[in-house]
Design a protein around this motif. Sequence first.
Motif, PDB file in Angstrom:
ATOM      1  N   SER A 102       9.482   3.013   0.960  1.00  0.00           N
ATOM      2  CA  SER A 102       9.958   3.624   2.203  1.00  0.00           C
ATOM      3  C   SER A 102       9.093   3.127   3.351  1.00  0.00           C
ATOM      4  O   SER A 102       7.967   2.658   3.141  1.00  0.00           O
ATOM      5  CB  SER A 102       9.868   5.143   2.114  1.00  0.00           C
ATOM      6  OG  SER A 102       8.508   5.547   2.043  1.00  0.00           O
ATOM      7  N   LEU A 103       9.598   3.251   4.582  1.00  0.00           N
ATOM      8  CA  LEU A 103       8.776   2.872   5.722  1.00  0.00           C
ATOM      9  C   LEU A 103       7.573   3.802   5.822  1.00  0.00           C
ATOM     10  O   LEU A 103       6.474   3.369   6.173  1.00  0.00           O
ATOM     11  CB  LEU A 103       9.587   2.905   7.019  1.00  0.00           C
ATOM     12  CG  LEU A 103       8.804   2.494   8.271  1.00  0.00           C
ATOM     13  CD1 LEU A 103       8.191   1.103   8.135  1.00  0.00           C
ATOM     14  CD2 LEU A 103       9.698   2.557   9.512  1.00  0.00           C
ATOM     15  N   GLU A 104       7.765   5.078   5.471  1.00  0.00           N
ATOM     16  CA  GLU A 104       6.639   6.013   5.494  1.00  0.00           C
ATOM     17  C   GLU A 104       5.529   5.543   4.555  1.00  0.00           C
ATOM     18  O   GLU A 104       4.343   5.534   4.919  1.00  0.00           O
ATOM     19  CB  GLU A 104       7.099   7.414   5.104  1.00  0.00           C
ATOM     20  CG  GLU A 104       5.963   8.437   5.134  1.00  0.00           C
ATOM     21  CD  GLU A 104       6.339   9.770   4.507  1.00  0.00           C
ATOM     22  OE1 GLU A 104       5.582  10.735   4.699  1.00  0.00           O
ATOM     23  OE2 GLU A 104       7.372   9.840   3.813  1.00  0.00           O
ATOM     24  N   GLY A 105       5.903   5.132   3.352  1.00  0.00           N
ATOM     25  CA  GLY A 105       4.919   4.642   2.400  1.00  0.00           C
ATOM     26  C   GLY A 105       4.225   3.384   2.888  1.00  0.00           C
ATOM     27  O   GLY A 105       3.018   3.219   2.723  1.00  0.00           O
ATOM     28  N   PHE A 106       4.993   2.502   3.509  1.00  0.00           N
ATOM     29  CA  PHE A 106       4.455   1.261   4.054  1.00  0.00           C
ATOM     30  C   PHE A 106       3.433   1.550   5.149  1.00  0.00           C
ATOM     31  O   PHE A 106       2.365   0.949   5.200  1.00  0.00           O
ATOM     32  CB  PHE A 106       5.611   0.422   4.599  1.00  0.00           C
ATOM     33  CG  PHE A 106       5.203  -0.901   5.180  1.00  0.00           C
ATOM     34  CD1 PHE A 106       4.899  -1.979   4.370  1.00  0.00           C
ATOM     35  CD2 PHE A 106       5.151  -1.076   6.560  1.00  0.00           C
ATOM     36  CE1 PHE A 106       4.536  -3.204   4.910  1.00  0.00           C
ATOM     37  CE2 PHE A 106       4.785  -2.300   7.109  1.00  0.00           C
ATOM     38  CZ  PHE A 106       4.483  -3.360   6.282  1.00  0.00           C
ATOM     39  N   LEU A 107       3.749   2.512   6.039  1.00  0.00           N
ATOM     40  CA  LEU A 107       2.840   2.857   7.121  1.00  0.00           C
ATOM     41  C   LEU A 107       1.577   3.538   6.583  1.00  0.00           C
ATOM     42  O   LEU A 107       0.475   3.306   7.082  1.00  0.00           O
ATOM     43  CB  LEU A 107       3.536   3.758   8.135  1.00  0.00           C
ATOM     44  CG  LEU A 107       4.747   3.143   8.857  1.00  0.00           C
ATOM     45  CD1 LEU A 107       5.335   4.138   9.849  1.00  0.00           C
ATOM     46  CD2 LEU A 107       4.383   1.844   9.552  1.00  0.00           C
ATOM     47  N   GLU A 108       1.752   4.369   5.549  1.00  0.00           N
ATOM     48  CA  GLU A 108       0.595   5.024   4.935  1.00  0.00           C
ATOM     49  C   GLU A 108      -0.334   3.985   4.305  1.00  0.00           C
ATOM     50  O   GLU A 108      -1.558   4.062   4.449  1.00  0.00           O
ATOM     51  CB  GLU A 108       1.059   6.034   3.885  1.00  0.00           C
ATOM     52  CG  GLU A 108       1.633   7.320   4.471  1.00  0.00           C
ATOM     53  CD  GLU A 108       2.051   8.304   3.390  1.00  0.00           C
ATOM     54  OE1 GLU A 108       1.975   7.941   2.198  1.00  0.00           O
ATOM     55  OE2 GLU A 108       2.472   9.420   3.744  1.00  0.00           O
ATOM     56  N   THR A 109       0.243   3.019   3.608  1.00  0.00           N
ATOM     57  CA  THR A 109      -0.546   1.964   2.981  1.00  0.00           C
ATOM     58  C   THR A 109      -1.362   1.200   4.016  1.00  0.00           C
ATOM     59  O   THR A 109      -2.500   0.808   3.767  1.00  0.00           O
ATOM     60  CB  THR A 109       0.374   0.989   2.225  1.00  0.00           C
ATOM     61  OG1 THR A 109       1.062   1.703   1.194  1.00  0.00           O
ATOM     62  CG2 THR A 109      -0.421  -0.152   1.605  1.00  0.00           C
ATOM     63  N   ASN A 110      -0.757   1.022   5.196  1.00  0.00           N
ATOM     64  CA  ASN A 110      -1.412   0.252   6.255  1.00  0.00           C
ATOM     65  C   ASN A 110      -2.149   1.140   7.257  1.00  0.00           C
ATOM     66  O   ASN A 110      -2.618   0.646   8.293  1.00  0.00           O
ATOM     67  CB  ASN A 110      -0.378  -0.605   6.977  1.00  0.00           C
ATOM     68  CG  ASN A 110       0.084  -1.785   6.153  1.00  0.00           C
ATOM     69  OD1 ASN A 110      -0.536  -2.835   6.149  1.00  0.00           O
ATOM     70  ND2 ASN A 110       1.177  -1.603   5.423  1.00  0.00           N
ATOM     71  N   ASN A 111      -2.227   2.448   6.952  1.00  0.00           N
ATOM     72  CA  ASN A 111      -2.989   3.391   7.770  1.00  0.00           C
ATOM     73  C   ASN A 111      -2.570   3.350   9.241  1.00  0.00           C
ATOM     74  O   ASN A 111      -3.403   3.264  10.143  1.00  0.00           O
ATOM     75  CB  ASN A 111      -4.491   3.108   7.645  1.00  0.00           C
ATOM     76  CG  ASN A 111      -5.332   4.251   8.187  1.00  0.00           C
ATOM     77  OD1 ASN A 111      -4.938   5.418   8.112  1.00  0.00           O
ATOM     78  ND2 ASN A 111      -6.494   3.932   8.738  1.00  0.00           N
ATOM     79  N   LEU A 112      -1.250   3.395   9.474  1.00  0.00           N
ATOM     80  CA  LEU A 112      -0.729   3.321  10.836  1.00  0.00           C
ATOM     81  C   LEU A 112      -0.187   4.676  11.284  1.00  0.00           C
ATOM     82  O   LEU A 112       0.600   5.300  10.583  1.00  0.00           O
ATOM     83  CB  LEU A 112       0.383   2.285  10.932  1.00  0.00           C
ATOM     84  CG  LEU A 112       0.827   2.010  12.366  1.00  0.00           C
ATOM     85  CD1 LEU A 112      -0.087   0.975  13.016  1.00  0.00           C
ATOM     86  CD2 LEU A 112       2.275   1.541  12.431  1.00  0.00           C
ATOM     87  N   LEU A 113      -0.599   5.102  12.457  1.00  0.00           N
ATOM     88  CA  LEU A 113      -0.098   6.339  13.042  1.00  0.00           C
ATOM     89  C   LEU A 113       1.260   6.087  13.689  1.00  0.00           C
ATOM     90  O   LEU A 113       1.421   5.130  14.452  1.00  0.00           O
ATOM     91  CB  LEU A 113      -1.084   6.878  14.081  1.00  0.00           C
ATOM     92  CG  LEU A 113      -0.690   8.183  14.783  1.00  0.00           C
ATOM     93  CD1 LEU A 113      -0.616   9.340  13.788  1.00  0.00           C
ATOM     94  CD2 LEU A 113      -1.679   8.502  15.900  1.00  0.00           C
TER      95      LEU A 113
END
Length: 374
Positions: A102-113
Amino acid sequence: MKYVSRKPALILLADGTIFHGKSVGGREGTAFGEVCFNTGMTGYQEIFTDPSYFGQLMVTTNAHIGNYGTQEEEVESEGVKIAGLICRNFSYHYSRAAADDSLEGFLETNNLLAISDVDTRALVSYIRDHGAMNAVISTRVDEVSELKKELAKTPDMNGLELASKVSAKEPYFFGNEKATYKVAALDLGIKKNILRNLAKRDCYIKVFPYNTSFEELQAFQPDGYFISNGPGDPEPLSGAISVAKKIIATGAPLFGICLGHQVIALAHGIGTYKMHHGHRGINHPVVNLLTGKGEITSQNHGFAINREEAEAHPDIEITHLHLNDKTAAGIRVKNKPVFSVQYHPEASPGPHDARYLFDTFLDNIKQTQTVEAH
């Protein structure tokens, strides 16, 4: 269905204007950068990983972000490069079978707010009226005064050198080492799809860090040179400008994209300037002045070259114009195999109208070799 926390968040612009939203996934945090917007309807993963966006808070004008998830192959660099994401509706669930996260998972992996539930139409309209500016996104909604103080310390994009933040630390190779042609690429923030397009055209590429000397590039004995896209203001890149001058002086084929285009212009004494709010999207209209044909292009830049200075230069010909504002979108050096464009012929995301420019580069290499052979 997963329960999603709705933690309040805000966007604070440098002029004091505030927009409100909710943090994606209920994450807490604060991120600073220049706020800008992209009008593309698709390709969010490629946008987020494009090194040219380093240090920017990205506003997506498409109302729905995340609905097709993410795919490992659809990245343009190692990890996310934007400073933060601002969107209207964030999709926590995706429907594409080929997606691997998911995009949420992708952003979490990359530590993006990321902040959603923002009135992005109002925010984009404000940027169009008042120009791109520094901003902060944060869940510290009760600390506006402190956030203003911290935001005031954020460097302005005008005069900011950022290529060093995203360039390769060591040289590396891309493509088939038995390919017919060798290309030396100066990495100011290169996108993977540029390398893919060169490799598809029978090129073996050696990618060099942004501060590499001309002599080091030349030692690879390339058939042609390439200067890549990248973030920040082009004027502080004195090293890259010097390298461009030396390449041009040899008469070797040279191709520049985006920041590379600006570096080639600066190598000829043509100035650059920070645009009001830049060009960022995948449907920008350009006319090729050499053929009269129109192109729909992918663009991502906040700086441009001075058109009047380019027109007045005896060795430069403007080859492409942006049809919305008539800015110079492409140039070539008269009587030399050197050319550049302000936009992204490799796209990703975007249309493929301009991929012929890679063929032009290869044609220049072949013609140069033919001349040298005789």
